[in-house]
Design a protein around this motif. Structure first.
Motif, PDB file in Angstrom:
ATOM      1  N   VAL A 161       0.957  -1.128  -0.188  1.00 61.98           N
ATOM      2  CA  VAL A 161       0.095  -0.160  -0.223  1.00 61.98           C
ATOM      3  C   VAL A 161       0.778   1.132  -0.051  1.00 61.98           C
ATOM      4  O   VAL A 161       1.791   1.490   0.961  1.00 61.98           O
ATOM      5  CB  VAL A 161      -1.035   0.079   1.246  1.00 61.98           C
ATOM      6  CG1 VAL A 161      -1.576   1.037   1.168  1.00 61.98           C
ATOM      7  CG2 VAL A 161      -2.071  -1.315   1.157  1.00 61.98           C
ATOM      8  N   LYS A 162       0.787   2.070  -0.905  1.00 57.57           N
ATOM      9  CA  LYS A 162       1.529   3.378  -1.300  1.00 57.57           C
ATOM     10  C   LYS A 162       3.193   2.970  -1.025  1.00 57.57           C
ATOM     11  O   LYS A 162       3.815   3.749  -0.482  1.00 57.57           O
ATOM     12  CB  LYS A 162       0.893   4.326  -0.001  1.00 57.57           C
ATOM     13  CG  LYS A 162      -0.439   4.789  -0.377  1.00 57.57           C
ATOM     14  CD  LYS A 162      -0.711   5.867   0.653  1.00 57.57           C
ATOM     15  CE  LYS A 162      -2.081   6.454   0.641  1.00 57.57           C
ATOM     16  NZ  LYS A 162      -2.588   7.433   1.646  1.00 57.57           N
ATOM     17  N   GLY A 163       3.515   1.990  -1.712  1.00 61.58           N
ATOM     18  CA  GLY A 163       4.710   1.604  -1.853  1.00 61.58           C
ATOM     19  C   GLY A 163       5.267   0.865  -0.753  1.00 61.58           C
ATOM     20  O   GLY A 163       6.522   0.533  -0.611  1.00 61.58           O
ATOM     21  N   GLU A 164       4.747   0.583   0.383  1.00 60.36           N
ATOM     22  CA  GLU A 164       5.074  -0.068   1.608  1.00 60.36           C
ATOM     23  C   GLU A 164       4.374  -1.561   1.930  1.00 60.36           C
ATOM     24  O   GLU A 164       3.351  -1.728   1.593  1.00 60.36           O
ATOM     25  CB  GLU A 164       4.705   0.806   2.749  1.00 60.36           C
ATOM     26  CG  GLU A 164       5.292   0.247   4.081  1.00 60.36           C
ATOM     27  CD  GLU A 164       4.656   1.155   5.582  1.00 60.36           C
ATOM     28  OE1 GLU A 164       5.040   0.795   6.512  1.00 60.36           O
ATOM     29  OE2 GLU A 164       4.058   2.386   5.259  1.00 60.36           O
TER      30      GLU A 164
END
Length: 472
Positions: free
Chosen positions: A97-100
């Motif tokens: 999610v959002k690069g994490e």
């Protein structure tokens, strides 16, 4: 009724959609703790959503790897997962999610062991059915043509047909020579059907149509794991399928040199070695080869192995082109029309006298294959039961005009020849070249690659000429 905007679905709807889906779903956080699991999965695990939530995934799902995927971020697709004594098919995806990386999502395809068993039973049934039909197909590889199907009364053709019948009982290799479209496969089929091998398979292989990198595995098969993508359990080659029967190697002149040496070994040792295999497999096949190329010239140029040429050329049969047996054109046309009538659901299609004369005027560079294509074209545009001149392709209609023009050159005797208009040589050659390309495309039914072969030029050169002459 609730009005929803596009892309807006209530949370309770989403949960119900997940529960109704065929898959069982679980979501864990980075620590491998369950933060979502649907009811269908819990039902299979014999627990409840309340008991499973916020628990370490290993405590709820045996042999789980969800916590590993949540840590590594590496997906595991179509993995076998043993749960409650049954092997399930699991997919595990990292949740980003959002690069994490925040956790992982897992799905299991089957609700219970009974469902898996049902699916396995269906698949197994299909596998067994496929094996049955494959075995049946291998047993029923029969040649379709007999010597009675080879039509012609011309002296040259009857001589070749008689020779082919005489040698059909032999076990020696035979080499059929002739232009494209003369019926080499029909001769090979008839020879097989008239031999003691007729109860066994007749396997035709077009050496020119199989990519070089696949030809060896196609002819000799391969063992389990021979290369990436190899079918489990390996695959039989065409020589094994043809065992005790006949293998017909069409366009053998197009066979790469590396394969020629392997084919020579088969002829000498009467055994094959599958790709990736360690053991040789004995085979008993009669080889009939065919080509439209000049193999003797290819041997001189180093493009064809001399020792293989002599092995294949034990019995040579040269099939005459259609232009050398013009008297057979009417007979062959009638037989071809019978075949086309069945294909196009027509009856009692005939040829006018003018059409027969026009067909006999043509030189037939594509031989019987070209004749069949012409007749098929005629049936497609036919509005009655008799094929007339207007039904013929344009290049055959023009044939009559050329013939009339040639007669018109000398209406009053050899002393008074009236010459036709003279074109610049470059323009005349261009017209001939364009017409040859159009004729080749008619013969090959629009197949540019085959047309290039017929004209004996490279594909690139052929495409360039088509572009230059605006031939589409």
């Amino acid at each position: 009724m609730m009005n929803l905007r596009i892309g807006e679905i209530p949370n309770n709807w989403l949960e119900e959609i997940i529960n109704l889906s065929a898959e069982r779903i679980v979501v864990v956080d980075r620590d491998g703790v369950i933060c979502y699991i649907n009811e269908a999965y819990c039902e299979f695990l014999e627990t409840t959503v309340d008991k499973a939530m916020r628990q370490p995934v290993l405590d709820i799902i045996e042999n789980s790897r969800m916590h590993i995927v949540a840590k590594t971020g590496q997906a595991e697709i179509a993995a076998v997962h043993k749960i409650k004594g049954s092997e399930m098919i699991a997919n595990r995806f990292p949740l980003i999610v959002k690069g994490e990386l925040v956790g992982a999502v897992g799905t299991v395809m089957f609700r219970n062991p009974e469902e898996l068993h049902m699916y396995s039973g269906k698949i197994q049934h299909l596998v067994e059915e496929l094996k049955y039909y494959k075995t049946k197909a291998e047993k029923n590889i029969k040649s379709k043509y007999h010597f009675s199907d080879l039509l012609g009364n011309s002296t040259s053709f009857l001589a070749v047909k008689t020779l082919a019948e005489r040698i059909s009982g032999s076990q020696s290799a035979a080499l059929l020579l002739g232009e494209s479209g003369t019926g080499k496969e029909l001769f090979a089929s008839a020879i097989h059907n008239n031999s003691i091998r007729s109860a066994f398979p007749f396997v035709p292989i077009n050496c020119a149509s199989i990519p070089e990198q696949l030809l060896e595995s196609e002819l000799f098969g391969y063992d389990d794991g021979a290369f990436t993508g190899a079918k489990k359990g390996g695959k039989k080659g065409q020589f094994q399928i043809a065992n005790n029967g006949t293998i017909f190697l069409d366009e053998v002149g197009d066979m790469p040199l590396a394969m020629q040496s392997k084919l020579l070994r088969v002829l000498q040792e009467k055994e094959i070695q599958p790709v990736g295999g360690q053991k040789s497999i004995p085979v008993d096949v009669r080889i009939i080869a065919a080509t439209h190329r000049d193999l003797e010239k290819m041997v001189e140029e180093g493009k064809f192995r001399q020792d293989l040429y002599y092995r294949l050329n034990v019995i040579k049969i040269e099939i005459p082109p259609l232009r050398e047996r013009k008297g057979d054109i009417e007979l062959i046309s009638i037989k071809l029309l019978e075949k086309l009538e069945a294909k196009f659901h027509r009856k009692a299609v005939g040829l006018s006298t003018e059409v027969i004369e026009r067909l006999e005027l043509h030189s037939w560079p594509g031989n019987i294959r070209e004749l069949e294509n012409v007749l098929e074209r005629c049936i497609n545009v036919l509005d009655g039961t008799t094929i007339e001149i207007p039904h013929l392709p344009l290049y055959l209609r023009d044939q009559g005009l050329k013939s009339k023009n040639s007669q018109a050159m000398n209406p009053i005797g050899p002393e008074k020849i009236v010459p036709l208009p003279v074109l610049p040589l470059k323009e005349a050659l261009a017209q001939v070249e364009k017409q040859s390309i159009l004729n080749a495309l008619v013969v090959t039914n629009g197949n540019k690659q085959e047309a290039a072969k017929l004209l004996e030029i490279g594909k690139t050169s052929f495409y360039e000429k088509c572009k230059f002459y605006d031939v589409r």
